[in-house]
Design a protein around this motif. Sequence first.
Motif, PDB file in Angstrom:
ATOM      1  N   ASN A  29       0.802  -1.225   0.000  1.00  0.00           N
ATOM      2  CA  ASN A  29       0.000   0.000   0.000  1.00  0.00           C
ATOM      3  C   ASN A  29       0.831   1.269   0.000  1.00  0.00           C
ATOM      4  OD1 ASN A  29      -2.672  -0.526  -0.279  1.00  0.00           O
ATOM      5  ND2 ASN A  29      -2.965  -1.066   1.867  1.00  0.00           N
ATOM      6  N   PHE A  30       2.132   1.126  -0.107  1.00  0.00           N
ATOM      7  CA  PHE A  30       2.998   2.293  -0.025  1.00  0.00           C
ATOM      8  C   PHE A  30       2.689   3.285  -1.143  1.00  0.00           C
ATOM      9  CE2 PHE A  30       6.936   4.551  -1.079  1.00  0.00           C
ATOM     10  CZ  PHE A  30       7.182   5.125   0.149  1.00  0.00           C
ATOM     11  N   GLU A  31       2.647   4.553  -0.755  1.00  0.00           N
ATOM     12  CA  GLU A  31       2.442   5.618  -1.739  1.00  0.00           C
ATOM     13  C   GLU A  31       3.807   6.126  -2.169  1.00  0.00           C
ATOM     14  OE1 GLU A  31      -0.684   7.413  -2.568  1.00  0.00           O
ATOM     15  OE2 GLU A  31       0.569   8.388  -4.072  1.00  0.00           O
ATOM     16  N   TRP A  78       6.878   8.281  -3.576  1.00  0.00           N
ATOM     17  CA  TRP A  78       7.158   9.700  -3.817  1.00  0.00           C
ATOM     18  C   TRP A  78       7.808   9.766  -5.194  1.00  0.00           C
ATOM     19  CZ3 TRP A  78       9.026  12.815   0.987  1.00  0.00           C
ATOM     20  CH2 TRP A  78       8.344  12.376   2.118  1.00  0.00           C
ATOM     21  N   ILE A  79       6.966   9.980  -6.210  1.00  0.00           N
ATOM     22  CA  ILE A  79       7.450   9.879  -7.584  1.00  0.00           C
ATOM     23  C   ILE A  79       8.674  10.768  -7.821  1.00  0.00           C
ATOM     24  CG2 ILE A  79       6.798  10.101 -10.012  1.00  0.00           C
ATOM     25  CD1 ILE A  79       5.040   8.118  -8.692  1.00  0.00           C
ATOM     26  N   ILE A  80       8.684  11.931  -7.207  1.00  0.00           N
ATOM     27  CA  ILE A  80       9.745  12.898  -7.494  1.00  0.00           C
ATOM     28  C   ILE A  80      11.120  12.339  -7.128  1.00  0.00           C
ATOM     29  CG2 ILE A  80       9.850  14.115  -5.284  1.00  0.00           C
ATOM     30  CD1 ILE A  80       9.802  16.730  -6.841  1.00  0.00           C
ATOM     31  N   MET A  86       0.107  14.052   3.599  1.00  0.00           N
ATOM     32  CA  MET A  86       0.690  14.738   2.436  1.00  0.00           C
ATOM     33  C   MET A  86       0.566  16.251   2.598  1.00  0.00           C
ATOM     34  SD  MET A  86      -0.608  12.533  -0.783  1.00  0.00           S
ATOM     35  CE  MET A  86      -0.498  10.756  -0.822  1.00  0.00           C
ATOM     36  N   LEU A  89       3.154  17.359   5.001  1.00  0.00           N
ATOM     37  CA  LEU A  89       4.466  17.339   4.348  1.00  0.00           C
ATOM     38  C   LEU A  89       4.627  18.558   3.433  1.00  0.00           C
ATOM     39  CD1 LEU A  89       6.991  15.458   3.977  1.00  0.00           C
ATOM     40  CD2 LEU A  89       5.930  14.762   1.851  1.00  0.00           C
ATOM     41  N   LEU A  93      12.013  24.184   2.411  1.00  0.00           N
ATOM     42  CA  LEU A  93      12.711  24.404   1.141  1.00  0.00           C
ATOM     43  C   LEU A  93      12.380  25.754   0.532  1.00  0.00           C
ATOM     44  CD1 LEU A  93      12.549  21.044  -0.818  1.00  0.00           C
ATOM     45  CD2 LEU A  93      14.469  22.060   0.370  1.00  0.00           C
ATOM     46  N   PHE A 153       6.179  20.778  -5.076  1.00  0.00           N
ATOM     47  CA  PHE A 153       6.763  19.543  -4.547  1.00  0.00           C
ATOM     48  C   PHE A 153       5.700  18.452  -4.450  1.00  0.00           C
ATOM     49  CE2 PHE A 153       7.706  16.692  -1.031  1.00  0.00           C
ATOM     50  CZ  PHE A 153       8.978  16.274  -1.354  1.00  0.00           C
ATOM     51  N   GLY A 162       4.738  17.115  -7.853  1.00  0.00           N
ATOM     52  CA  GLY A 162       5.738  16.235  -8.434  1.00  0.00           C
ATOM     53  C   GLY A 162       5.837  14.911  -7.695  1.00  0.00           C
ATOM     54  N   THR A 163       5.538  14.940  -6.405  1.00  0.00           N
ATOM     55  CA  THR A 163       5.739  13.749  -5.584  1.00  0.00           C
ATOM     56  C   THR A 163       4.538  12.821  -5.620  1.00  0.00           C
ATOM     57  OG1 THR A 163       7.023  15.165  -4.138  1.00  0.00           O
ATOM     58  CG2 THR A 163       6.495  12.995  -3.319  1.00  0.00           C
ATOM     59  N   PHE A 164       3.355  13.379  -5.485  1.00  0.00           N
ATOM     60  CA  PHE A 164       2.145  12.551  -5.452  1.00  0.00           C
ATOM     61  C   PHE A 164       1.188  12.982  -6.564  1.00  0.00           C
ATOM     62  CE2 PHE A 164       3.511  13.359  -1.013  1.00  0.00           C
ATOM     63  CZ  PHE A 164       4.065  12.124  -0.776  1.00  0.00           C
ATOM     64  N   PRO A 165       1.557  12.749  -7.816  1.00  0.00           N
ATOM     65  CA  PRO A 165       0.728  13.296  -8.912  1.00  0.00           C
ATOM     66  C   PRO A 165      -0.695  12.754  -8.921  1.00  0.00           C
ATOM     67  CG  PRO A 165       2.435  11.828  -9.757  1.00  0.00           C
ATOM     68  CD  PRO A 165       2.728  12.028  -8.313  1.00  0.00           C
ATOM     69  N   ALA A 206      -2.620  11.577  -6.214  1.00  0.00           N
ATOM     70  CA  ALA A 206      -3.422  12.133  -5.121  1.00  0.00           C
ATOM     71  C   ALA A 206      -3.684  13.621  -5.332  1.00  0.00           C
ATOM     72  CB  ALA A 206      -2.710  11.920  -3.784  1.00  0.00           C
ATOM     73  N   PHE A 242       2.680   7.587   4.613  1.00  0.00           N
ATOM     74  CA  PHE A 242       3.399   6.769   3.635  1.00  0.00           C
ATOM     75  C   PHE A 242       2.501   5.770   2.928  1.00  0.00           C
ATOM     76  CE2 PHE A 242       6.843   8.039   6.476  1.00  0.00           C
ATOM     77  CZ  PHE A 242       7.656   8.648   5.547  1.00  0.00           C
ATOM     78  N   MET A 243       1.213   5.720   3.294  1.00  0.00           N
ATOM     79  CA  MET A 243       0.357   4.714   2.684  1.00  0.00           C
ATOM     80  C   MET A 243      -0.554   5.363   1.649  1.00  0.00           C
ATOM     81  SD  MET A 243       1.174   1.890   3.775  1.00  0.00           S
ATOM     82  CE  MET A 243       2.697   1.795   4.691  1.00  0.00           C
ATOM     83  N   GLN A 244      -0.966   4.534   0.701  1.00  0.00           N
ATOM     84  CA  GLN A 244      -1.859   4.996  -0.334  1.00  0.00           C
ATOM     85  C   GLN A 244      -3.243   5.276   0.252  1.00  0.00           C
ATOM     86  OE1 GLN A 244      -1.621   2.037  -3.246  1.00  0.00           O
ATOM     87  NE2 GLN A 244      -0.374   3.324  -4.586  1.00  0.00           N
TER      88      GLN A 244
END
Lengths: 217, 338
Positions: free
Chosen positions: A170-172, A174-176, B100, B103, B111, B133, B136-139, B141, B166-168
């Motif tokens: 289930n880990f999401e 971090w694409i970046i 998210m 974060l 940053l 950020f 780019g990180t969670f496109p 969601a 950290f979970m979907q």
Amino acid sequence: MAKTPESVYQEMLKGIWRDNPVFVQVLGMCPMLAVTNSAVNALAMGLATFFVLVGSSLLVSMMRKWIPKQVRISSYIIIIATFVTIIDYTLLALFPKIHKELGAFIPLITANCLILGRQEAFASRNSVRFAVMDAVGMAGGFLFALLALGGVREILGEGALFGVSLFGPNFEPWIIMILPPGGFLTLGLILLFFNWVTEKHKEAQMRLLQPAEERSS
Amino acid sequence: MSKRDPDLLLQSAPLLKQGLSVPTAMRDVLLALMPALFAGFWFFGLSAILVVAATILGAMATEWLFTPKQERAVALGDGSALLTGLLLGMTLPPALPLWMAWLGGVVAIGLGKTIWGGLGNNLFNPAIVGRAFLLGTFPIAMTTWHVAAGPDSFFQLHPSTLALPFMQSPPMDGMSAATPLGLMKFEQIDSPIFSLMFGNSSGSLGETSGVLLMVGGLYLLLRRALEWRIPLAIFISAGLFTLLLETIDPARFPGIHFTIFSGGMMLGAIYMATDPVTSPVTPKGAWIFGCGIGVLVVLIRNFGGLPEGILYAILLMNAATPLINRYTQPRVFGRSRS
């Protein structure tokens, strides 16, 4: 040269922390940022660089008296390229998958400024023993830096380390982190942390030295 | 930042007290954002409130952590971290997982601001850095939108809101809906002007209500806390460019009302592009800055891969700000130009 057996180990250790090629000298950025999107790639690149650096330092140091000054850089490059070719074909034969992932970055080890820098600055001026120890330290420091970066990026970017899943399905991700910006961000943050630790260390040393100075003055 | 000591305040004439300080400026902007914020809460419910709270918490915590102990009261008290968190929260989808959002707040201040040396030194708008950020990180969601359900389901939490760190997020419920910009980009469907203006459409939680954002902007204008040239330049340049495109091919490109009222245009133009730290200081520079953003937005929206472009348009022009400042420096009185 008054180099004692302890200083041999000093030469080695300096590459891992005090003069770390990546965190302090900021050399070899191209492979550093390009292939560290997973820990396995980072390890492969680190070991390949290790082999090339130690091998060419050994050879350059052995031949330092015979290489004419005017053509030294091209001579170093030929020596480095020889080792790069060896590692290139070895990887292709033994680990074709990793070879494919690293792609053009294996031949590019030849152009890694860290390796040429060590030949010019150290191996060509020191005895074989010191040159090899220096190369081992520098390459070790480089491997350490690559692994740190690759580890962080793989953990956050894919939820895994060396391909072993850490957080479950289930880990999401971090694409970046597996994209180029993630490399820059992670490297920047690691540099920040490294400088912060060095600064703290220096401050603590100053505080230790302070009373001694007061007494002497 | 040093503390002001009234006994040591030395000034030359004129001695009129204007009372413009960082805390009052921040308070004005915070007040101006309130109508649109509460409209967002009204349309998107409890999830939206929690998302904004999470970004603010992340921003404030980071500011606290990276500020030296002696300066903490000043740095947190001026409300700049609060404003960054709030602005970031208003650009996020209402059902974004809270971790998210948190974060995003951390990245925005970490940053976007403290790494540059704190308030006044950053090159890029911190809230936009945080959103860039996250995008780019969670496109996935960050582009999962929900319908503006209104007050009927106010207390219904979206299941994705409470996803574990950290979970979907759990699979989508049947409430997701494309934004007006997405509809326009991928299916060429125009949205009714009314829902675009009053926020009754899907989208980021504080961006949908164009009219209320404009009301806030008007308040800032009356308080003289707004560099009006920037939003005006953005609207004019984006409008003219859209008009040009529309005359060329009306079937493919949207009209002016859509360009101005959809997506983050209003919020970005009035509240983010005008950030005094990251926009040019000269009036001429402000015009150039605004026109650049307007043209870039229309370019990215119509010819780029993304449905929305205000975010990157502002970031790009932020990067150009020092250059604009240098080239629009007015001549010093009594000196020749050189």
